[in-house]
Structures are given as C-alpha cells and as structure tokens.
Design a protein around this motif. Structure first.
Motif, PDB file in Angstrom:
ATOM      1  N   PHE A 165       0.825  -1.205   0.000  1.00 38.99           N
ATOM      2  CA  PHE A 165       0.000   0.000   0.000  1.00 38.99           C
ATOM      3  C   PHE A 165       0.862   1.259   0.000  1.00 38.99           C
ATOM      4  CE2 PHE A 165      -2.209   3.449   2.127  1.00 38.99           C
ATOM      5  CZ  PHE A 165      -3.447   3.461   1.490  1.00 38.99           C
ATOM      6  N   TRP A 166       1.760   1.365   0.976  1.00 38.23           N
ATOM      7  CA  TRP A 166       2.554   2.592   1.110  1.00 38.23           C
ATOM      8  C   TRP A 166       3.637   2.686   0.045  1.00 38.23           C
ATOM      9  CZ3 TRP A 166       0.471   6.353   3.515  1.00 38.23           C
ATOM     10  CH2 TRP A 166      -0.410   6.117   4.571  1.00 38.23           C
ATOM     11  N   GLY A 167       4.182   1.538  -0.365  1.00 35.36           N
ATOM     12  CA  GLY A 167       5.193   1.556  -1.416  1.00 35.36           C
ATOM     13  C   GLY A 167       4.639   2.104  -2.716  1.00 35.36           C
ATOM     14  N   ASN A 168       3.441   1.643  -3.100  1.00 39.21           N
ATOM     15  CA  ASN A 168       2.830   2.151  -4.322  1.00 39.21           C
ATOM     16  C   ASN A 168       2.401   3.608  -4.176  1.00 39.21           C
ATOM     17  OD1 ASN A 168       2.745   0.096  -6.478  1.00 39.21           O
ATOM     18  ND2 ASN A 168       1.672  -1.129  -4.954  1.00 39.21           N
ATOM     19  N   THR A 169       2.026   3.999  -2.962  1.00 34.32           N
ATOM     20  CA  THR A 169       1.681   5.400  -2.729  1.00 34.32           C
ATOM     21  C   THR A 169       2.886   6.307  -2.987  1.00 34.32           C
ATOM     22  OG1 THR A 169       0.003   4.817  -1.068  1.00 34.32           O
ATOM     23  CG2 THR A 169       0.864   7.071  -1.017  1.00 34.32           C
ATOM     24  N   VAL A 170       4.026   5.930  -2.407  1.00 31.93           N
ATOM     25  CA  VAL A 170       5.242   6.718  -2.598  1.00 31.93           C
ATOM     26  C   VAL A 170       5.655   6.718  -4.070  1.00 31.93           C
ATOM     27  CG1 VAL A 170       7.696   6.899  -2.014  1.00 31.93           C
ATOM     28  CG2 VAL A 170       6.026   6.361  -0.232  1.00 31.93           C
ATOM     29  N   ARG A 171       5.543   5.574  -4.718  1.00 31.59           N
ATOM     30  CA  ARG A 171       5.920   5.498  -6.140  1.00 31.59           C
ATOM     31  C   ARG A 171       5.048   6.401  -7.002  1.00 31.59           C
ATOM     32  NH1 ARG A 171       6.627   0.396  -9.330  1.00 31.59           N
ATOM     33  NH2 ARG A 171       4.591  -0.189  -8.508  1.00 31.59           N
ATOM     34  N   ALA A 172       3.742   6.437  -6.709  1.00 32.71           N
ATOM     35  CA  ALA A 172       2.844   7.290  -7.489  1.00 32.71           C
ATOM     36  C   ALA A 172       3.241   8.757  -7.350  1.00 32.71           C
ATOM     37  CB  ALA A 172       1.399   7.081  -7.028  1.00 32.71           C
ATOM     38  N   ILE A 173       3.571   9.173  -6.127  1.00 32.11           N
ATOM     39  CA  ILE A 173       3.980  10.567  -5.884  1.00 32.11           C
ATOM     40  C   ILE A 173       5.284  10.880  -6.623  1.00 32.11           C
ATOM     41  CG2 ILE A 173       4.744  12.192  -4.113  1.00 32.11           C
ATOM     42  CD1 ILE A 173       2.837  10.711  -2.168  1.00 32.11           C
ATOM     43  N   LEU A 174       6.266   9.970  -6.514  1.00 30.14           N
ATOM     44  CA  LEU A 174       7.546  10.187  -7.180  1.00 30.14           C
ATOM     45  C   LEU A 174       7.394  10.215  -8.696  1.00 30.14           C
ATOM     46  CD1 LEU A 174       9.917   7.933  -5.033  1.00 30.14           C
ATOM     47  CD2 LEU A 174       9.891  10.423  -5.126  1.00 30.14           C
ATOM     48  N   VAL A 213      -2.507   1.246  -5.464  1.00 26.49           N
ATOM     49  CA  VAL A 213      -2.746   1.589  -4.052  1.00 26.49           C
ATOM     50  C   VAL A 213      -4.141   1.134  -3.643  1.00 26.49           C
ATOM     51  CG1 VAL A 213      -3.015   3.497  -2.417  1.00 26.49           C
ATOM     52  CG2 VAL A 213      -1.143   3.544  -4.084  1.00 26.49           C
ATOM     53  N   TRP A 214      -5.117   1.428  -4.502  1.00 23.73           N
ATOM     54  CA  TRP A 214      -6.491   0.976  -4.200  1.00 23.73           C
ATOM     55  C   TRP A 214      -6.546  -0.544  -4.102  1.00 23.73           C
ATOM     56  CZ3 TRP A 214      -9.159  -2.194  -7.629  1.00 23.73           C
ATOM     57  CH2 TRP A 214     -10.431  -2.575  -7.182  1.00 23.73           C
ATOM     58  N   ALA A 215      -5.926  -1.242  -5.044  1.00 22.34           N
ATOM     59  CA  ALA A 215      -5.960  -2.707  -5.030  1.00 22.34           C
ATOM     60  C   ALA A 215      -5.324  -3.257  -3.758  1.00 22.34           C
ATOM     61  CB  ALA A 215      -5.244  -3.255  -6.264  1.00 22.34           C
ATOM     62  N   ALA A 216      -4.223  -2.658  -3.301  1.00 19.55           N
ATOM     63  CA  ALA A 216      -3.572  -3.113  -2.067  1.00 19.55           C
ATOM     64  C   ALA A 216      -4.456  -2.883  -0.848  1.00 19.55           C
ATOM     65  CB  ALA A 216      -2.233  -2.403  -1.888  1.00 19.55           C
ATOM     66  N   SER A 217      -5.300  -1.847  -0.903  1.00 17.90           N
ATOM     67  CA  SER A 217      -6.167  -1.543   0.237  1.00 17.90           C
ATOM     68  C   SER A 217      -7.251  -2.592   0.433  1.00 17.90           C
ATOM     69  CB  SER A 217      -6.807  -0.161   0.052  1.00 17.90           C
ATOM     70  OG  SER A 217      -7.786  -0.176  -0.983  1.00 17.90           O
ATOM     71  N   THR A 218      -7.504  -3.432  -0.581  1.00 16.31           N
ATOM     72  CA  THR A 218      -8.529  -4.474  -0.455  1.00 16.31           C
ATOM     73  C   THR A 218      -7.996  -5.740   0.217  1.00 16.31           C
ATOM     74  OG1 THR A 218      -8.043  -5.457  -2.635  1.00 16.31           O
ATOM     75  CG2 THR A 218      -9.600  -3.613  -2.569  1.00 16.31           C
ATOM     76  N   ILE A 219      -6.699  -5.772   0.518  1.00 19.11           N
ATOM     77  CA  ILE A 219      -6.078  -6.930   1.179  1.00 19.11           C
ATOM     78  C   ILE A 219      -5.995  -6.660   2.675  1.00 19.11           C
ATOM     79  CG2 ILE A 219      -3.993  -8.346   1.320  1.00 19.11           C
ATOM     80  CD1 ILE A 219      -3.384  -7.556  -1.567  1.00 19.11           C
ATOM     81  N   GLY A 220      -6.261  -7.679   3.476  1.00 15.69           N
ATOM     82  CA  GLY A 220      -6.170  -7.529   4.924  1.00 15.69           C
ATOM     83  C   GLY A 220      -4.764  -7.212   5.379  1.00 15.69           C
ATOM     84  N   LYS A 221      -4.639  -6.419   6.437  1.00 18.43           N
ATOM     85  CA  LYS A 221      -3.326  -5.960   6.883  1.00 18.43           C
ATOM     86  C   LYS A 221      -2.407  -7.101   7.296  1.00 18.43           C
ATOM     87  CE  LYS A 221      -4.723  -1.308   8.267  1.00 18.43           C
ATOM     88  NZ  LYS A 221      -4.786  -0.317   9.367  1.00 18.43           N
ATOM     89  N   ARG A 222      -2.958  -8.206   7.790  1.00 16.94           N
ATOM     90  CA  ARG A 222      -2.130  -9.329   8.231  1.00 16.94           C
ATOM     91  C   ARG A 222      -2.243 -10.526   7.288  1.00 16.94           C
ATOM     92  NH1 ARG A 222       1.712  -8.184  10.258  1.00 16.94           N
ATOM     93  NH2 ARG A 222       1.969 -10.204  11.265  1.00 16.94           N
ATOM     94  N   GLU A 223      -2.952 -10.343   6.187  1.00 20.02           N
ATOM     95  CA  GLU A 223      -3.261 -11.469   5.304  1.00 20.02           C
ATOM     96  C   GLU A 223      -2.034 -12.061   4.628  1.00 20.02           C
ATOM     97  OE1 GLU A 223      -6.454 -12.477   1.693  1.00 20.02           O
ATOM     98  OE2 GLU A 223      -6.445 -10.514   2.687  1.00 20.02           O
ATOM     99  N   LEU A 224      -1.031 -11.236   4.355  1.00 15.60           N
ATOM    100  CA  LEU A 224       0.160 -11.691   3.631  1.00 15.60           C
ATOM    101  C   LEU A 224       1.331 -11.992   4.557  1.00 15.60           C
ATOM    102  CD1 LEU A 224       0.073  -9.149   0.651  1.00 15.60           C
ATOM    103  CD2 LEU A 224      -0.978 -11.413   0.791  1.00 15.60           C
ATOM    104  N   GLY A 225       1.107 -11.944   5.875  1.00 16.19           N
ATOM    105  CA  GLY A 225       2.178 -12.188   6.814  1.00 16.19           C
ATOM    106  C   GLY A 225       2.993 -10.929   7.056  1.00 16.19           C
ATOM    107  N   PRO A 226       4.083 -11.054   7.810  1.00 10.38           N
ATOM    108  CA  PRO A 226       4.635 -12.291   8.378  1.00 10.38           C
ATOM    109  C   PRO A 226       3.748 -12.877   9.469  1.00 10.38           C
ATOM    110  CG  PRO A 226       5.801 -10.395   9.238  1.00 10.38           C
ATOM    111  CD  PRO A 226       4.867  -9.869   8.187  1.00 10.38           C
TER     112      PRO A 226
END
Length: 436
Positions: free
Chosen positions: A86-95, A194-207
C-alpha cells in the motif's frame, strides 16, 4: 488452454485474486514508467550511444539500490506485507508524478536519476513483498502453478504498459510534454495499485509473527538478520544454490539484454534515428516475451517429469543455445530466435527458483530470503553492465563475447546439477537452535 485452466484454478482463492490484481496494475504502471526512462536514457540521440554509456546508466540506476536494499528488505519479516504494498505504491505514485513535472520543466539528468533510482528501488522491494506473500494466499501444492503464471503474467502486464507508453509517446507532440506523458499516466496506474492493495487484509500476507521492536533497533540488526538469512539458506542447501544460480543467470542475461539494446540502436537501425532504435528494441523485447510466455506453458508440463532443479538445468541449456544462435550471425531473424530462447530460459529458471525458495524456506526467513534475492538480482545486473562495457562493441554484437557466455552457461549448469545431485534435490534439515 492449460494456462486459462490453471489461472481459473488459482482465482478461486479470494486472497490470490486480490494479490494478483495488485501485481497486474502495479507492473502495468512499471512498464509505462520504464518507457519514460528508456526514451530519456537510451533512445535520446544525445545520450548513451556507446556500450560504456549504456552500462554507466544501468549502474547509476541499480548499484545504489543494491547497497541500500538490505536496510529495507529484512523488514518484510517484521512489517505487514500488505502495508508495504500500500505505502510503497503510494510513494511510487507521488515520485512518478514529480518526475513527470521535472521532465516537463527540463530538469537536469542528475535529479531525475536520483528520483528514478528511488522509484525503481521501491519497485524491487514491492516485488519481494508480492513473492513473500504468495504462499499465504495459495495452497502449497499449487505454488509451482502460481509461480509459473504470476511472475510471467506480471511481465506481460509490464509489456502491456510499455506498449501503451510507446503509443502515448508517439501520439504526443515532440518536446517536454512527450517526455512527461508516460510518467504522468504511470502515476495514475500506481494510484490504482494503491487501491488494489487496500482491499487486502493488513495481516493477510504475513509475516506470521510480526516483530514489535523500535525502528532504530531494526536498522542496527539488518546486517545480523542478513547474515542469519544467508547462513540459513546455505545450511538448507537447495534455496541457497537456487539463489546463486539465479544471480549468475541474471548476470549472463544482463549482458544479453544490454547487447540487445545496443544491437537495436546501433546495428539494426541508424544510430542517429532514436525512434527507429526504440521501435526495434520494442520489437525484439516483444519477441523475447514470446519466450517468457512459453515458460508459462512449458514449466508446469516439465514439472510433471522433472524436479524444479532439473528444469533449471534444462533452462540453462536453452539459454546456452540462444548464445550459439547469436554467435552464428547478427541478422534480425536469428537475433529474434535467440531472443525467444533467451526469454524462455531466463523465465523458466526464475519460476523454478521462486518455487524452490518459497517451498524450502520457512516463513520466518522468507522475507530475508527475498531481500537477498533482490540484492543479488540487482548486483548481478550491475556486474553484467561492467562486463558488457568491457566485451561488447558499440554495435552490441561480438562473436568472441557470446562464445565466452556459452562457456559460462555450461559451467553454471554443470555446477548446479552436481550440487543438487549430491543433495538428492532435497533441502537439508536445519537444527532448531539455528532458527530465530
């Protein structure tokens, strides 16, 4: 088609569907972003016309991340991987949007290179998070299937984005607006990621077990974490060997990639005609994608009779054949055949390496494993740039250079095959006390 049937099998898992959507949108944006950089760095009549110049450009873009990468990679074992996406794609979009503005205003190559470096670095981090999170949304028995489809379809999305970028580039009037157009649209696609990442649960991908320690402590422990990760991979055997073969294969492929770029610009087209060079490179890249796509079909079939490590050896053989074709002649039809073989060899081996690392590494080490993966991935390409500058003429074609690559491919295949035969293709058991 088997590909569609396999994809339908995987898409029944809701978590996989959402993670896959992030990858496709994100990598489509990557394709547009890369076209924007390529037109600036490699297909501008005033930039990077020699082998040394192209090598220097790749070094500028990749070497710093190879150094900085370890300080963020191990955090995949501590931070929510969904949060990273989520945050990685957010920063990339801004850059990306900032880069579009700077290119429109005619900013210098220095500041653009720094921001491009950061954007590409974050991208490698995101791809690690996507790989580390995949076993959380796909059953273990379907990992080979997923690794056959997901990275390659992600590469297809990158090419689709690149094609859209090329069309936008051609339809936009010459001047600053043309340089900025691809990056502006890429920024919009990354907002979609960013929107697509927001549809995933915060703990769904681990660790699985998130570590709650201060950031300062995390940074100071990076080297220790990487050492533990590297030691674990070495003790397990199979994932350590897989990472080594991936890095060397990437190194050899990197030399080929730079050769293909130079051949497109300086041999098959007029060096003064940057547009023709870009079109030729796009054509050969598309042909190479056919090899990538065939890996989707052939890898699952190969795994019915071959283990992943045996398929890697076979893919190294395919890559060797591509070099033998290049030795013969620099004519376009033969270069196209070599590009297909190259795409099949590198993508087929990558699918198997991803599977081995995911299968033979416990989750507590998986983030570090993929952080090391990305370090070696980028460092190998930097090394390839240095070798390409030394052995390739500005036209990109060298019979002696490709002969040397044949020898290196054969040595790598022999070493890897012997190492895995000695282990029977199975990882060693790591004592419990060696784990964190």
């Amino acid at each position: 088609m088997a590909v569609l049937a396999d994809l339908k099998t995987l898409l029944v898992h809701d978590g996989f569907k959402r993670l896959f959507r992030v990858r496709l949108i994100s990598q489509c944006g990557d394709g547009m972003f890369q076209v924007g950089l390529a037109t600036l760095y490699f297909f501008n009549p005033t930039n990077m016309t020699t082998a040394a110049g192209v090598a220097a450009a790749f070094t500028v873009l990749l070497l710093p991340f190879t150094i900085i990468g370890p300080f963020v990679g191990p955090l995949l074992d501590r931070w929510s991987r969904q949060g990273v996406l989520f945050w990685g794609n957010t920063v990339r979009a801004i850059l990306c949007l900032l880069l579009a503005v700077l290119m429109y205003l005619g900013a210098g190559l220095g500041i653009i290179s720094v921001l491009a470096l950061i954007t590409l670095g974050i991208n490698r981090f995101l791809l690690s998070a996507l790989s580390a999170g995949l076993p959380h949304v796909v059953p273990r028995r379907q990992l080979i299937m997923a690794n056959s489809l997901v990275p390659t379809l992600g590469a297809v999305a990158t090419v689709v984005g690149a094609v859209i970028g090329l069309v936008v580039n051609r339809l936009t009037p010459e001047g600053p607006i043309r340089d900025a157009s691809c990056l502006a649209i890429a920024a919009l696609l990354l907002v979609g990621a960013v929107w697509a990442a927001s549809t995933i649960g915060k703990r769904e991908l681990g660790p699985d077990n998130q570590m709650k320690v201060p950031l300062s402590s995390q940074i100071t422990e990076v080297f220790h974490d990487l050492w533990l990760g590297a030691s674990y991979l070495a003790k397990r055997g199979t994932p350590g060997h897989a990472l080594i073969v991936m890095a060397v294969h990437r190194f050899l492929y990197g030399v080929n990639f730079i050769a293909l770029l130079l051949i497109s610009r300086n041999l098959l087209t007029d060096p003064a005609d940057a547009d023709a060079g870009l079109a030729m490179f796009a054509l050969l890249s598309g042909i190479s994608l056919a090899g990538n796509g065939s890996a989707i079909v052939l890898t699952p079939i190969a795994h019915e009779k071959l283990s992943p490590w045996q398929w890697i050896v076979a893919c190294l053989g395919i890559s060797t054949l591509s070099q033998l074709v290049l030795i013969a002649t620099p004519s376009l039809p033969w270069i196209g055949i070599a590009a297909v073989l190259m795409g099949l060899g590198v993508q087929g081996a990558k699918i198997a390496v991803d599977t081995i690392v995911q299968r033979d590494v416990i989750d507590a080490y998986r983030g570090r494993a993929f952080a090391l993966y990305d370090m070696m991935y980028n460092a190998a390409f930097v090394g390839a740039a240095a070798l390409a500058a030394a052995i390739l003429p500005d036209t990109g074609w060298s019979r002696a250079g490709f002969t040397g690559l044949v020898v290196l491919y054969l040595l790598l295949a022999t070493w890897y095959g012997l190492r895995n035969k000695s282990l029977g293709g199975e990882p060693r058991t790591v004592p419990e006390q060696a784990r964190p």
